[in-house]
Design a protein around this motif. Structure first.
Motif, PDB file in Angstrom:
ATOM      1  N   UNK A 125     106.882  29.565 -20.665  1.00  0.00           N
ATOM      2  CA  UNK A 125     106.880  30.969 -21.088  1.00  0.00           C
ATOM      3  C   UNK A 125     106.383  31.911 -19.985  1.00  0.00           C
ATOM      4  N   UNK A 126     105.303  31.518 -19.324  1.00  0.00           N
ATOM      5  CA  UNK A 126     104.651  32.409 -18.352  1.00  0.00           C
ATOM      6  C   UNK A 126     105.188  32.184 -16.944  1.00  0.00           C
ATOM      7  N   UNK A 127     105.495  30.918 -16.626  1.00  0.00           N
ATOM      8  CA  UNK A 127     106.024  30.594 -15.295  1.00  0.00           C
ATOM      9  C   UNK A 127     104.922  30.285 -14.296  1.00  0.00           C
ATOM     10  N   UNK A 128     105.341  29.761 -13.155  1.00  0.00           N
ATOM     11  CA  UNK A 128     104.412  29.389 -12.085  1.00  0.00           C
ATOM     12  C   UNK A 128     104.696  30.319 -10.892  1.00  0.00           C
ATOM     13  N   UNK A 129     103.707  30.860 -10.201  1.00  0.00           N
ATOM     14  CA  UNK A 129     102.279  30.617 -10.336  1.00  0.00           C
ATOM     15  C   UNK A 129     101.672  31.277 -11.570  1.00  0.00           C
ATOM     16  N   UNK A 130     100.631  30.658 -12.091  1.00  0.00           N
ATOM     17  CA  UNK A 130      99.923  31.266 -13.222  1.00  0.00           C
ATOM     18  C   UNK A 130      98.417  31.147 -13.039  1.00  0.00           C
ATOM     19  N   UNK A 131      97.725  32.054 -13.733  1.00  0.00           N
ATOM     20  CA  UNK A 131      96.264  32.051 -13.719  1.00  0.00           C
ATOM     21  C   UNK A 131      95.824  31.597 -15.100  1.00  0.00           C
ATOM     22  N   UNK A 132      94.884  30.663 -15.155  1.00  0.00           N
ATOM     23  CA  UNK A 132      94.407  30.155 -16.443  1.00  0.00           C
ATOM     24  C   UNK A 132      92.946  30.524 -16.590  1.00  0.00           C
ATOM     25  N   UNK A 144      88.081  29.761 -14.394  1.00  0.00           N
ATOM     26  CA  UNK A 144      89.483  30.081 -14.096  1.00  0.00           C
ATOM     27  C   UNK A 144      90.122  29.004 -13.226  1.00  0.00           C
ATOM     28  N   UNK A 145      91.408  28.855 -13.406  1.00  0.00           N
ATOM     29  CA  UNK A 145      92.192  27.924 -12.590  1.00  0.00           C
ATOM     30  C   UNK A 145      93.454  28.644 -12.119  1.00  0.00           C
ATOM     31  N   UNK A 146      93.993  28.183 -11.024  1.00  0.00           N
ATOM     32  CA  UNK A 146      95.273  28.704 -10.528  1.00  0.00           C
ATOM     33  C   UNK A 146      96.269  27.544 -10.484  1.00  0.00           C
ATOM     34  N   UNK A 147      97.401  27.696 -11.169  1.00  0.00           N
ATOM     35  CA  UNK A 147      98.450  26.675 -11.101  1.00  0.00           C
ATOM     36  C   UNK A 147      99.563  27.213 -10.216  1.00  0.00           C
ATOM     37  N   UNK A 148      99.695  26.607  -9.033  1.00  0.00           N
ATOM     38  CA  UNK A 148     100.696  27.097  -8.073  1.00  0.00           C
ATOM     39  C   UNK A 148     101.880  26.156  -7.959  1.00  0.00           C
ATOM     40  N   UNK A 149     101.658  24.909  -8.401  1.00  0.00           N
ATOM     41  CA  UNK A 149     102.678  23.876  -8.233  1.00  0.00           C
ATOM     42  C   UNK A 149     102.631  22.974  -9.475  1.00  0.00           C
ATOM     43  N   UNK A 150     103.806  22.623 -10.070  1.00  0.00           N
ATOM     44  CA  UNK A 150     103.786  21.769 -11.271  1.00  0.00           C
ATOM     45  C   UNK A 150     103.026  20.459 -11.048  1.00  0.00           C
ATOM     46  N   UNK A 151     102.964  20.017  -9.794  1.00  0.00           N
ATOM     47  CA  UNK A 151     102.273  18.752  -9.501  1.00  0.00           C
ATOM     48  C   UNK A 151     100.772  18.829  -9.780  1.00  0.00           C
ATOM     49  N   UNK A 152     100.232  20.043  -9.845  1.00  0.00           N
ATOM     50  CA  UNK A 152      98.789  20.197 -10.110  1.00  0.00           C
ATOM     51  C   UNK A 152      98.459  20.153 -11.604  1.00  0.00           C
ATOM     52  N   UNK A 153      99.509  20.185 -12.437  1.00  0.00           N
ATOM     53  CA  UNK A 153      99.292  20.378 -13.876  1.00  0.00           C
ATOM     54  C   UNK A 153      98.354  19.337 -14.486  1.00  0.00           C
ATOM     55  N   UNK A 154      98.528  18.047 -14.132  1.00  0.00           N
ATOM     56  CA  UNK A 154      97.703  16.996 -14.751  1.00  0.00           C
ATOM     57  C   UNK A 154      96.226  17.164 -14.415  1.00  0.00           C
ATOM     58  N   UNK A 155      95.926  17.417 -13.143  1.00  0.00           N
ATOM     59  CA  UNK A 155      94.510  17.510 -12.767  1.00  0.00           C
ATOM     60  C   UNK A 155      93.878  18.775 -13.347  1.00  0.00           C
ATOM     61  N   UNK A 156      94.639  19.877 -13.389  1.00  0.00           N
ATOM     62  CA  UNK A 156      94.098  21.099 -13.986  1.00  0.00           C
ATOM     63  C   UNK A 156      93.905  20.906 -15.488  1.00  0.00           C
ATOM     64  N   UNK A 157      94.871  20.208 -16.104  1.00  0.00           N
ATOM     65  CA  UNK A 157      94.732  19.983 -17.554  1.00  0.00           C
ATOM     66  C   UNK A 157      93.458  19.194 -17.860  1.00  0.00           C
ATOM     67  N   UNK A 158      93.136  18.202 -17.020  1.00  0.00           N
ATOM     68  CA  UNK A 158      91.928  17.392 -17.259  1.00  0.00           C
ATOM     69  C   UNK A 158      90.698  18.296 -17.300  1.00  0.00           C
ATOM     70  N   UNK A 159      90.619  19.243 -16.374  1.00  0.00           N
ATOM     71  CA  UNK A 159      89.464  20.169 -16.346  1.00  0.00           C
ATOM     72  C   UNK A 159      89.485  21.132 -17.531  1.00  0.00           C
TER      73      UNK A 159
END
Ligand code: ATP
Ligand code: MG
Length: 377
Positions: A125-132, A144-159
């Motif tokens: 819905x929001x797209x990448x890059x996104x601020x969480x 806060x987290x920054x998602x710049x690449x789909x590959x980061x999604x798993x590690x950011x999700x853990x936090x």
């Protein structure tokens, strides 16, 4: 008049200093210790919310992360301004986003995340890059987290999952990354009769998510946009007091980033740069007095003092430099005070900021040094 402030930090302190000439007395309630303290000396003068409320004519707040049960008790007393609704909107990004939408003001596209499936939907819905951002408890860029690449999604999700698990009511708000040119904020007041007075916009520089430099600017077109959005939000809340709106400026179009239902760090320049400072105007509004003029009286910048408890002599020696310490114990990165620097016109202010860069430490005052470096280019 006796005003009780929920929170016993520098904002209550500066309200106390601004209220004295009007015979407005301030007590501060430390929500953690439940002590009632003198806002300047921190001397304990009482204990417990009930007795704090009992002695006050008006109750207000200097921060938005206040437990809802305390807000409910204050509201029930009939003395609380602005309102628990306004404080909750400032303290919960989900409520805040809903308020901005209801008020019809532009803000970054968002999606609320409670679980991993929501996170995947947010990416769509929001797209990448996104601020969480954590829905509750965030300040100074924390949570806060920054998602710049789909590959980061798993590690950011853990936090983020860990963050969501800390409190039953916690969630994450995903926001589109806004490619802004600069950040500005509008501080203004709304009185009980619905009248609104706003200060000139301030241009804000953040370093690692913390405000470091704030300068009052004159921009008729942006000011008009900001005032319209301010009025829409303030009216929606039937707000009484000082309110701040933080904006992203994207090629001359403003988007609201967030609101602060209180006096705000980006309004500290008004102590020297405006006819009436934000602290006095907040007190005037909540005490039912007429608002004071918000007119700019001279070019002014505010420099935050972070993690330092002393300044070079040259600062106080400089004409138009005003130092405001908060009386706090030194801690790395802590907001210890601020400097308001004034000039008769913009060029003089700019010259003074460059001169300050010569005496202020580069690591402690990066924004002033950056300003001076850009100015000399
Ligand atoms: P504050 O101390 O102002 O309460 P905060 O922790 O509540 O800070 P925000 O103001 O939402 O956080 O974000 C901190 C900073 O991060 C902003 O000033 C801005 O520089 C950057 N930022 C926040 N949201 C976005 C976004 N959607 N796009 C780009 N940058 C953003
Ligand atoms: Mg902010």
């Amino acid at each position: 008049m006796h005003v009780l402030v929920l929170g016993a930090g520098q904002l209550a302190r500066m309200m106390s200093l601004a209220g004295a000439p009007l015979n407005i007395k301030i007590s501060a309630y430390d929500v953690g210790s439940q002590n009632i303290v003198h806002p300047l000396t921190q001397t304990v003068i009482g204990h417990g919310l009930d007795s704090a409320i009992e002695t006050a004519d008006v109750i207000t707040a200097e921060f938005e992360h206040i437990p809802h049960d305390i807000l409910a008790i204050c509201e029930q007393s009939g003395k609380f301004l602005p309102s628990s609704e306004a404080i909750k909107a400032g303290g919960d990004r989900r409520i805040e986003k809903g308020l901005l939408d209801d008020a019809g003001v532009r803000n970054a596209k968002y999606y609320v995340i409670n679980n991993r499936e929501d996170f995947d939907r947010a990416i769509e819905h929001v797209g990448i890059p996104m601020v969480l951002k954590s829905a509750l408890g965030g300040y100074d860029g924390k949570g806060q987290w920054r998602l710049k690449d789909p590959a980061q999604a798993d590690s950011i999700w853990a936090e983020m999952a860990e963050c969501i698990a800390t409190t039953e009511t916690q969630a994450i708000v995903a926001e589109e990354f806004v490619p802004f040119n600069r950040e500005v904020s509008l501080v203004g007041a709304r009185a009980k009769d619905g009248s609104v007075a706003v200060y000139p916009l301030a241009e804000n520089v953040h370093t690692d998510g913390v405000l470091t430099l704030s300068t009052a600017i004159a921009d008729t077109e942006l000011q008009q946009q900001a005032k319209q959005m301010f009025t829409a939000v303030a009216n929606k809340l039937n707000y009484v007091g000082v309110l701040a709106l933080e904006f992203f400026d994207v090629d001359g179009t403003l988007l609201v980033n967030e609101i602060a239902p209180r006096v705000h760090n980006s309004g500290h320049w008004t102590q020297q740069g405006a006819e009436t400072c934000q602290f006095e105007n907040h007190l005037r509004a909540v005490c039912g007095l007429p608002l004071g003029s918000t007119k700019l009286i001279r070019s002014t910048s505010m420099i935050n003092i972070l993690g330092e408890d002393s300044l070079p002599q040259a600062v106080l020696e400089m004409d138009g430099c005003h130092v405001h310490w908060y009386g706090k114990e030194k801690r790395a990165g802590r907001k210890m005070g601020h400097i308001n620097v004034c000039g008769d016109y913009n060029g003089e202010l700019q010259r003074k900021l460059c001169a300050l860069a010569d005496s202020l430490d580069k690591d402690a005052f990066p924004a002033v040094h950056e300003f001076a470096a850009n100015f000399s280019e």
